[in-house]
Design an enzyme around this catalytic site. Structure first.
Site, PDB file in Angstrom:
ATOM      1  N   HIS A   1     -86.453 -14.255  25.084  1.00  0.00           N
ATOM      2  CA  HIS A   1     -86.992 -14.068  23.729  1.00  0.00           C
ATOM      3  C   HIS A   1     -86.063 -14.616  22.648  1.00  0.00           C
ATOM      4  O   HIS A   1     -86.155 -14.219  21.472  1.00  0.00           O
ATOM      5  CB  HIS A   1     -87.239 -12.577  23.387  1.00  0.00           C
ATOM      6  CG  HIS A   1     -88.290 -11.905  24.197  1.00  0.00           C
ATOM      7  ND1 HIS A   1     -88.179 -10.593  24.606  1.00  0.00           N
ATOM      8  CD2 HIS A   1     -89.479 -12.347  24.664  1.00  0.00           C
ATOM      9  CE1 HIS A   1     -89.264 -10.261  25.292  1.00  0.00           C
ATOM     10  NE2 HIS A   1     -90.059 -11.306  25.345  1.00  0.00           N
TER      11      HIS A   1
ATOM     12  N   ARG B   1     -92.387  -3.573  33.454  1.00  0.00           N
ATOM     13  CA  ARG B   1     -91.046  -3.778  34.024  1.00  0.00           C
ATOM     14  C   ARG B   1     -90.164  -2.570  33.777  1.00  0.00           C
ATOM     15  O   ARG B   1     -90.229  -1.959  32.704  1.00  0.00           O
ATOM     16  CB  ARG B   1     -90.383  -5.014  33.393  1.00  0.00           C
ATOM     17  CG  ARG B   1     -91.095  -6.290  33.728  1.00  0.00           C
ATOM     18  CD  ARG B   1     -90.494  -7.474  32.993  1.00  0.00           C
ATOM     19  NE  ARG B   1     -91.555  -8.273  32.413  1.00  0.00           N
ATOM     20  CZ  ARG B   1     -91.402  -9.136  31.422  1.00  0.00           C
ATOM     21  NH1 ARG B   1     -90.220  -9.344  30.888  1.00  0.00           N
ATOM     22  NH2 ARG B   1     -92.426  -9.813  30.958  1.00  0.00           N
TER      23      ARG B   1
ATOM     24  N   ARG C   1     -92.114 -24.795  25.165  1.00  0.00           N
ATOM     25  CA  ARG C   1     -91.312 -23.592  25.387  1.00  0.00           C
ATOM     26  C   ARG C   1     -90.869 -23.569  26.845  1.00  0.00           C
ATOM     27  O   ARG C   1     -91.694 -23.761  27.750  1.00  0.00           O
ATOM     28  CB  ARG C   1     -92.161 -22.359  25.102  1.00  0.00           C
ATOM     29  CG  ARG C   1     -91.410 -21.097  25.401  1.00  0.00           C
ATOM     30  CD  ARG C   1     -92.334 -19.926  25.535  1.00  0.00           C
ATOM     31  NE  ARG C   1     -91.561 -18.728  25.793  1.00  0.00           N
ATOM     32  CZ  ARG C   1     -92.035 -17.668  26.437  1.00  0.00           C
ATOM     33  NH1 ARG C   1     -93.267 -17.656  26.869  1.00  0.00           N
ATOM     34  NH2 ARG C   1     -91.279 -16.628  26.637  1.00  0.00           N
TER      35      ARG C   1
END
Ligand code: ADP
Length: 411
Positions: A188, A249, A99
């Site tokens: 994502h 965040r 990833r």
């Protein structure tokens, strides 16, 4: 031999790897069956009391031991795969899929880890200083240990590369966009793509012209507007700081906050950026209570007004994006909830859906919203024009699928 045969289909083993700065998550698959034959995690890399978890064959263990670098972590993973009997030889692992969070302007799909591509990933470090160096450490550790296996990079940003310019550039000076590639890359993507593909296949029977809003809401959260399986818009921006409010965040804020808070506090832009990344969101709004929705929910039950305020703001931000994407897609057929909060928190789903239901004429089965927690299924009533589903995400299987394609030569 990296492949074996089952009923005439060539079977291979591939490993999906997610290397972070102090962790490596992994899943070994038998493909194309998509069967997970081992999985685990190395945590606290760099410490004397690192954690090694492994599940595969008859073994299911957790050890605390010194793991001072990624190479040691990889060595332990591979040793466990052999000693548990999951593989007879490490040569059976045909492809390693890594990833990689940031693919920037370079990668619209997964790619082989060639020297040239590694250089591009390295060039993108300023866009993802947190993850990119760790991905490269993970890649080198596996390359060293499994020199014959193919290696590919699967990018979180790739799925979003189908966005049109007006969905992906910022209203800033042209030079910043063109010279510095300062634009929306999102994140994502692997999860949004998995959710859309699964929904189109399982719920729409591969029909064309589907309009889906995917809500990947975990400690990091992002939404995507997806038409016919292709991303049209997504909420995260240049980095995963943008978009909706998250655990720590801020998501989108008026950029003048930076200048104003700098004047008020004397902090420089980097310090404020760190605070927007690590001390804002649920944690910040709740006055430092927690970034975890489980704690926020508990505090709400006890009537804590700061927790309630944080939860309401969190839900409002997501509902606003759902409204925005409804317009962007010209309507919507399905809204999907996924990831840690989207899959597990009936409370947060309810807070979000209650803010959308009037405008979108959503008809929610509130019982199902509770009973389908941690499961998959529709939580809207059959009469609802827009379907609402919970679908657990699976980013690793997407990596494994691309590994299989790489092995077939169809990547
Ligand atoms: P990431 O992959 O971004 O680290 P996850 O998708 O695993 O995050 O989501 C983790 C978050 O999900 C936790 O911080 C917590 O807020 C939320 N979460 C997990 N389990 C539950 C639960 N049972 N109830 C409510 N929230 C949960």
């Amino acid at each position: 031999m990296p492949s074996s045969e089952k009923k005439g289909v060539k079977m291979i083993k591939v490993i999906a790897v997610n290397a972070g700065s102090s962790s490596i998550k992994y899943k070994l698959y038998e493909m194309p069956e998509e069967k997970v034959i081992a999985s685990g995690m190395v945590e606290r890399i760099g410490h004397e009391d690192a954690i090694f978890k492994f599940k595969g064959g008859k073994e299911d263990k957790k050890d605390i031991l010194p793991i001072l670098d990624h190479a040691k972590g990889v060595e332990l993973i591979l040793k466990a795969l052999e000693s548990s009997g999951v593989v007879a030889s490490l040569k059976e692992i045909a492809v390693v899929g890594h990833r990689v969070v940031q693919g920037g302007k370079y990668f619209a799909k997964s790619a082989y880890f060639t020297e040239e591509n590694e250089e591009k990933i390295r060039e993108l470090i300023p866009l993802d200083p947190l993850h990119a160096p760790a991905h490269l450490l993970g890649f080198h550790a596996f390359k060293e240990a499994l020199p014959e296996a193919k290696a590919i990079a699967v990018f979180d940003t790739a799925f979003h590369r189908t966005m049109e310019e007006e969905d992906s550039i910022f209203p800033i000076p042209e030079e910043w966009t063109e010279k510095y590639d300062c634009r929306r890359y999102g994140a994502h993507g692997t999860s949004h793509q998995y959710l859309a593909e699964k929904a189109i296949h399982d719920y729409f029977h591969d029909k064309k012209d589907t309009r889906i809003i995917t809500c990947h809401i975990g400690s990091g959260a992002s939404l995507a507007a997806i038409r016919d399986g292709k991303c049209v818009a997504t909420s995260m921006g240049l980095t995963p700081l943008g978009g909706v409010m998250m655990g720590t965040r801020s998501g989108d804020i008026d950029p003048s906050v930076l200048d104003y808070i700098s004047t008020c506090t004397g902090k420089d832009v980097h310090e404020i950026y760190e605070i927007l990344n690590r001390e804002s969101g649920l944690l910040g709004v709740s006055g430092g209570l927690s970034n975890d929705t489980r704690d926020i929910e508990e505090a709400m039950k006890n009537g804590n007004p700061k927790a309630l305020r944080a939860a309401n703001l969190f839900a409002r931000r997501i509902a606003d994006y759902i409204g925005q994407y409804f317009v962007r897609l010209g309507g919507v057929d399905m809204i999907i909830f996924s990831a840690g909060i989207g899959e597990n928190s009936e409370t947060f789903r309810e807070l979000i859906l209650k803010r959308c239901q009037e405008a979108l004429h959503l008809e929610i089965d509130w019982e199902k919203n509770i009973s389908y927690n941690r499961k998959e299924g529709l939580i809207s009533k059959p009469s609802s024009q827009i379907q609402v589903a919970i679908i657990p995400t699976d980013e690793e299987v997407m990596i494994a699928r691309d590994c299989y394609k790489a092995w077939e030569g169809t990547l």
